[in-house]
Design an enzyme around this catalytic site. Structure first.
Site, mmCIF file in Angstrom:
data_model
loop_
_atom_site.group_PDB
_atom_site.id
_atom_site.type_symbol
_atom_site.label_atom_id
_atom_site.label_comp_id
_atom_site.label_asym_id
_atom_site.label_seq_id
_atom_site.Cartn_x
_atom_site.Cartn_y
_atom_site.Cartn_z
ATOM 1 N N ALA A 143 4.439 4.151 2.887
ATOM 2 C CA ALA A 143 3.993 2.904 2.264
ATOM 3 C C ALA A 143 4.212 1.762 3.253
ATOM 4 O O ALA A 143 4.893 1.932 4.273
ATOM 5 C CB ALA A 143 4.785 2.655 0.981
ATOM 6 N N LYS A 144 3.636 0.646 2.990
ATOM 7 C CA LYS A 144 3.857 -0.530 3.830
ATOM 8 C C LYS A 144 3.436 -1.751 3.033
ATOM 9 O O LYS A 144 2.604 -1.662 2.128
ATOM 10 C CB LYS A 144 3.015 -0.445 5.111
ATOM 11 C CG LYS A 144 3.519 -1.304 6.244
ATOM 12 C CD LYS A 144 4.545 -0.575 7.070
ATOM 13 C CE LYS A 144 5.066 -1.448 8.196
ATOM 14 N NZ LYS A 144 5.949 -0.680 9.094
ATOM 15 N N GLY A 145 4.001 -2.900 3.393
ATOM 16 C CA GLY A 145 3.627 -4.129 2.698
ATOM 17 C C GLY A 145 3.530 -5.280 3.671
ATOM 18 O O GLY A 145 3.934 -5.156 4.838
ATOM 19 N N VAL A 175 0.853 -1.187 0.000
ATOM 20 C CA VAL A 175 0.000 0.000 0.000
ATOM 21 C C VAL A 175 0.889 1.237 0.000
ATOM 22 O O VAL A 175 1.802 1.358 0.811
ATOM 23 C CB VAL A 175 -0.928 0.031 1.244
ATOM 24 C CG1 VAL A 175 -1.763 1.302 1.255
ATOM 25 C CG2 VAL A 175 -1.831 -1.197 1.272
#
Ligand code: NAD
Length: 436
Positions: free
Chosen positions: A125-127, A80
């Site tokens: 962001a992050k995943g 994201v």
């Protein structure tokens, strides 16, 4: 400007898509509440606030791998990008069986806030992958990491979005991600991820960076509130990368680390623990349990320990409405992400406990990740002293700015950090304008 600008219509707060709405106080709901809380302080920039309530881009990927036993397993992965107004997306990748899209959305949003708070030129962001990595062999973990990287490869890149380690991911996983991305683009691209091993373009000082940042903001807050570090009693939950480093630096500065809790036990020594010996014990035994230089303590008593400084540096949701009332510390420094629930935050505020929020207190890690990325681009690497000095300067400046806003508006440091960060993000958004 269009005369329809103020009409609630598609795209307004009233029509947030259902998956973006806060139907409970999960992480995304908590984040939306935090944004609502700062909106009155945003002045004319409040016009843009909806931009913070939706991720710019959210990708769900299927990650199929062949297990060692020959069967095919499918895992769900996410990346994201919450906001890229100030620069490329930046944030870690989490491998955990409970990861959800909503959690990754919230974590990506908090990265936007954190990066803006310390003024590094990144968005958020992050995943994550919904997987328990402990059930996988090394080969399976590598295949999972490489396939995930390939799948999100369409949106990541050194100038687009730069992943890093988070829960259950580490330097080895970053090395596989860097290699996979590099194979796909046909050139070695070290700057696509940070948190890499030092021999692969990683940065000196990265391992200790978050704990050093925690210590730095703690010292600044102590100065501003008249708390002496020399002789201050410190309790730390989590004695890993963040808690262990912070504990070591506080002890070196003359504080007494009196209590430590981790997943193996809770230990106490009113005279102050021998921190170097404890770090050696943790390295050898995997945790603080069984350390000879301390008494063991009932885990529930940890939060009520007599101390001036409390550092939650383990997990989310640890300080709750059930234990916040017991806390005796004057200063709580959030090394972990999200260790304090919103109800507990209010209880601590009412008791006069000063909370240094995660979005500024643990930003040292991403700050040195930024240094790593800059060094990768220039292919010129700095000394550890240089890195630590730059880190301390950034953390001090960021903290001073947040402190000033908190005084000005008479708000908590958490709200002040959100005000500073949201203003920076929305100011960038405003200057860039809407495309087309
Ligand atoms: P780590 O794995 O090195 O250490 C985690 C510590 O938490 C260990 O001491 C472990 O024993 C303890 N712990 C685990 N379960 C526990 C439980 N049930 N009760 C008490 N203690 C428990 O992890 P870390 O890198 O130090 O990260 C700690 C926290 O800091 C996490 O919330 C992480 O998201 C956050 N954080 C880390 C960084 C970083 O650069 N490492 C940056 C920002 C935020």
């Amino acid at each position: 400007m269009s005369s329809h600008a103020s009409t609630p219509a598609a795209g307004s707060a009233h029509t947030l898509p259902s998956y973006l709405q806060a139907d409970n106080l999960g992480p995304w709901g908590i984040y939306l509440q935090q944004v609502d809380r700062v909106t009155p302080y945003l002045g004319h920039l409040a016009r843009w606030v909806e931009t913070l309530k939706r991720p710019k881009r959210a990708l769900i990927v299927d990650v199929p791998i062949e297990l060692d036993n020959g069967t095919i397993a499918h895992f769900e992965g996410y990346r994201v990008q919450h906001n890229t107004s100030r620069g490329p997306g930046k944030g870690g990748v989490r491998f955990h069986q409970d990861v959800t899209l909503s959690e990754v959305m919230a974590l990506s949003a908090w990265m936007s806030i954190k990066n803006a708070a310390v003024n590094v030129p990144y968005g958020g962001a992050k995943g994550g992958i919904r997987v328990d990595p402990k059930t996988l062999s090394m080969g399976e973990l590598e295949r999972l990491t490489r396939r995930y990287t390939s799948e999100i490869g369409i949106i990541i890149g050194p100038t687009k979005d730069i992943p890093a380690p988070d829960v259950n991911t580490n330097g080895q996983i970053m090395a596989w991600m860097m290699d996979t991305y590099s194979m796909n683009v046909g050139a070695t691209a070290t700057g696509v991820v940070t948190g890499k091993p030092v021999d692969l373009g990683g940065s000196l000082g990265r391992v200790e960076a978050t704990g050093r940042g925690v210590f730095t903001v703690g010292v600044e807050a102590a100065k501003l509130t008249g708390l002496a570090i020399e002789g201050a009693r410190v309790a730390v939950q989590g004695f890993g990368n963040v808690g262990g480093t912070a504990g070591k630096l506080f002890a070196e500065a003359g504080a007494k680390v009196v209590a430590v809790q981790d997943h193996t036990g809770t230990i106490y020594n009113g005279k102050g623990l021998d921190v170097p010996a404890l770090l050696t014990h943790v390295k050898a035994n995997g945790g603080v349990g069984g350390f000879a230089g301390a008494d063991s303590m009932n885990p529930g008593e940890f939060w009520g320990v007599d101390c001036e400084i409390l550092i939650p540096a383990a997990l989310e949701g640890q300080i709750t409405k059930d234990n916040a009332g017991k806390i005796k510390a004057k200063l709580v420094i959030e090394g972990a992400n999200g260790p304090t629930t919103p109800e507990a935050d209010d209880i601590l505020h009412d008791k006069g406990v000063l909370v240094l929020p995660d979005v500024i207190a643990n930003a040292g890690g991403v700050t040195v990740s930024y240094f790593e990325w800059v060094q990768d681009f220039s292919s010129f690497f700095w000394s550890e002293d240089e890195i630590n000095a730059r880190l301390v300067r950034i953390m001090q400046e960021a903290f001073a700015g947040v402190w000033q806003v908190a005084q000005e508006h008479k708000v908590s440091l958490r709200t002040a950090t959100f005000i500073v960060a949201c203003q920076r993000i929305l100011h960038a958004r405003e200057m860039r304008g809407l495309y087309p």
